[in-house]
Design a protein around this motif. Structure first.
Motif, PDB file in Angstrom:
ATOM      1  N   GLY A  95       0.796  -1.210   0.000  1.00 58.75           N
ATOM      2  CA  GLY A  95       0.000   0.000   0.000  1.00 58.75           C
ATOM      3  C   GLY A  95       0.830   1.262   0.000  1.00 58.75           C
ATOM      4  N   TRP A  96       0.116   2.353  -0.091  1.00 54.55           N
ATOM      5  CA  TRP A  96       0.720   3.681  -0.057  1.00 54.55           C
ATOM      6  C   TRP A  96       0.012   4.534   0.996  1.00 54.55           C
ATOM      7  N   TYR A  97       0.820   5.251   1.752  1.00 56.37           N
ATOM      8  CA  TYR A  97       0.333   6.223   2.725  1.00 56.37           C
ATOM      9  C   TYR A  97       0.966   7.562   2.388  1.00 56.37           C
ATOM     10  N   ARG A  98       0.419   8.625   2.942  1.00 56.74           N
ATOM     11  CA  ARG A  98       1.030   9.938   2.722  1.00 56.74           C
ATOM     12  C   ARG A  98       0.912  10.781   3.981  1.00 56.74           C
ATOM     13  N   GLN A  99       1.837  11.719   4.078  1.00 58.56           N
ATOM     14  CA  GLN A  99       1.835  12.627   5.219  1.00 58.56           C
ATOM     15  C   GLN A  99       2.160  14.031   4.740  1.00 58.56           C
ATOM     16  N   ALA A 100       1.196  14.909   4.902  1.00 53.05           N
ATOM     17  CA  ALA A 100       1.389  16.311   4.556  1.00 53.05           C
ATOM     18  C   ALA A 100       1.932  17.056   5.773  1.00 53.05           C
ATOM     19  N   PRO A 101       2.578  18.197   5.556  1.00 53.44           N
ATOM     20  CA  PRO A 101       3.134  18.963   6.682  1.00 53.44           C
ATOM     21  C   PRO A 101       2.071  19.294   7.717  1.00 53.44           C
ATOM     22  N   GLY A 102       2.380  18.993   8.974  1.00 53.38           N
ATOM     23  CA  GLY A 102       1.471  19.309  10.050  1.00 53.38           C
ATOM     24  C   GLY A 102       0.287  18.374  10.198  1.00 53.38           C
ATOM     25  N   LYS A 103       0.270  17.320   9.387  1.00 54.93           N
ATOM     26  CA  LYS A 103      -0.855  16.369   9.438  1.00 54.93           C
ATOM     27  C   LYS A 103      -0.359  14.972   9.754  1.00 54.93           C
ATOM     28  N   GLN A 104      -1.285  14.125  10.172  1.00 48.28           N
ATOM     29  CA  GLN A 104      -0.943  12.728  10.451  1.00 48.28           C
ATOM     30  C   GLN A 104      -0.819  11.946   9.147  1.00 48.28           C
ATOM     31  N   ARG A 105      -0.059  10.876   9.218  1.00 46.38           N
ATOM     32  CA  ARG A 105       0.054   9.985   8.066  1.00 46.38           C
ATOM     33  C   ARG A 105      -1.307   9.344   7.817  1.00 46.38           C
ATOM     34  N   GLU A 106      -1.709   9.288   6.558  1.00 45.62           N
ATOM     35  CA  GLU A 106      -3.007   8.732   6.212  1.00 45.62           C
ATOM     36  C   GLU A 106      -2.875   7.702   5.106  1.00 45.62           C
ATOM     37  N   LEU A 107      -3.818   6.776   5.117  1.00 44.50           N
ATOM     38  CA  LEU A 107      -3.859   5.747   4.079  1.00 44.50           C
ATOM     39  C   LEU A 107      -4.316   6.359   2.763  1.00 44.50           C
ATOM     40  N   VAL A 108      -3.603   6.028   1.696  1.00 46.87           N
ATOM     41  CA  VAL A 108      -4.016   6.429   0.359  1.00 46.87           C
ATOM     42  C   VAL A 108      -4.716   5.266  -0.339  1.00 46.87           C
ATOM     43  N   THR A 109      -4.030   4.113  -0.381  1.00 50.52           N
ATOM     44  CA  THR A 109      -4.595   2.960  -1.049  1.00 50.52           C
ATOM     45  C   THR A 109      -3.830   1.711  -0.681  1.00 50.52           C
ATOM     46  N   ILE A 110      -4.509   0.565  -0.756  1.00 51.31           N
ATOM     47  CA  ILE A 110      -3.860  -0.715  -0.531  1.00 51.31           C
ATOM     48  C   ILE A 110      -4.313  -1.710  -1.590  1.00 51.31           C
ATOM     49  N   ILE A 111      -3.493  -2.757  -1.765  1.00 54.48           N
ATOM     50  CA  ILE A 111      -3.853  -3.845  -2.662  1.00 54.48           C
ATOM     51  C   ILE A 111      -3.442  -5.149  -2.006  1.00 54.48           C
ATOM     52  N   THR A 112      -4.339  -6.119  -1.999  1.00 54.80           N
ATOM     53  CA  THR A 112      -4.045  -7.392  -1.368  1.00 54.80           C
ATOM     54  C   THR A 112      -3.325  -8.314  -2.343  1.00 54.80           C
ATOM     55  N   SER A 113      -2.907  -9.451  -1.828  1.00 57.53           N
ATOM     56  CA  SER A 113      -2.208 -10.428  -2.665  1.00 57.53           C
ATOM     57  C   SER A 113      -3.116 -10.978  -3.764  1.00 57.53           C
ATOM     58  N   ARG A 114      -4.411 -10.896  -3.550  1.00 58.70           N
ATOM     59  CA  ARG A 114      -5.364 -11.366  -4.560  1.00 58.70           C
ATOM     60  C   ARG A 114      -5.799 -10.260  -5.507  1.00 58.70           C
ATOM     61  N   GLY A 115      -5.283  -9.032  -5.286  1.00 59.16           N
ATOM     62  CA  GLY A 115      -5.599  -7.949  -6.199  1.00 59.16           C
ATOM     63  C   GLY A 115      -6.761  -7.072  -5.786  1.00 59.16           C
ATOM     64  N   SER A 116      -7.328  -7.321  -4.627  1.00 59.37           N
ATOM     65  CA  SER A 116      -8.393  -6.442  -4.140  1.00 59.37           C
ATOM     66  C   SER A 116      -7.803  -5.110  -3.711  1.00 59.37           C
ATOM     67  N   THR A 117      -8.510  -4.036  -4.015  1.00 58.06           N
ATOM     68  CA  THR A 117      -7.994  -2.704  -3.718  1.00 58.06           C
ATOM     69  C   THR A 117      -8.966  -1.910  -2.852  1.00 58.06           C
ATOM     70  N   ASN A 118      -8.398  -0.920  -2.198  1.00 56.68           N
ATOM     71  CA  ASN A 118      -9.191   0.005  -1.396  1.00 56.68           C
ATOM     72  C   ASN A 118      -8.531   1.373  -1.505  1.00 56.68           C
TER      73      ASN A 118
END
Length: 121
Positions: A35-58
């Motif tokens: 997956g990918w997460y991101r953190q902007a200045p002054g903000k908490q790290r947040e989830l951007v997207t994930i993909i499972t081993s079977r290819g399911s995404t969120n």
């Protein structure tokens, strides 16, 4: 040890595109979620997207329809295609893997070093 190397960040104008890559190397028996997460200045790290081993995404609602995650299991690599970028997408983007090094190991979290994405208005 699992080592992650990210690439593809940079400066882009609003409406532009970038593609991030994250390659995992080292002792890897199995990778579950990538997956990918991101953190902007002054903000908490947040989830951007994930993909499972079977290819399911969120995806986070803020990036749905603009970002696409994919993975190449043969290369232990995860990608993030980012289109229609907005200034609010500016952040440090971190790759994340849930993987185990050996058959008898537990799954653990691994993080990349982060890559800067800056979107100018």
């Amino acid at each position: 040890q699992v080592h992650l190397v990210e690439s593809g960040g940079g400066l882009v104008q609003a409406g532009g595109s970038l593609r991030l890559s994250c390659a995992a190397s080292g002792t890897i028996f199995s990778i579950n979620v990538m997956g990918w997460y991101r953190q902007a200045p002054g903000k908490q790290r947040e989830l951007v997207t994930i993909i499972t081993s079977r290819g399911s995404t969120n995806y986070a609602d803020s990036v749905k329809g603009r970002f696409t995650i994919s993975r190449d299991n043969a290369k232990n690599t995860v990608y993030l295609q980012m289109n229609s970028l907005k200034p609010e997408d500016t952040a440090v983007y971190y790759c994340n893997l849930i993987a185990k090094e050996h058959f008898y190991s537990e799954y653990e979290n691994y993080w990349g070093q982060g890559t800067q994405v800056t979107v100018s208005s």
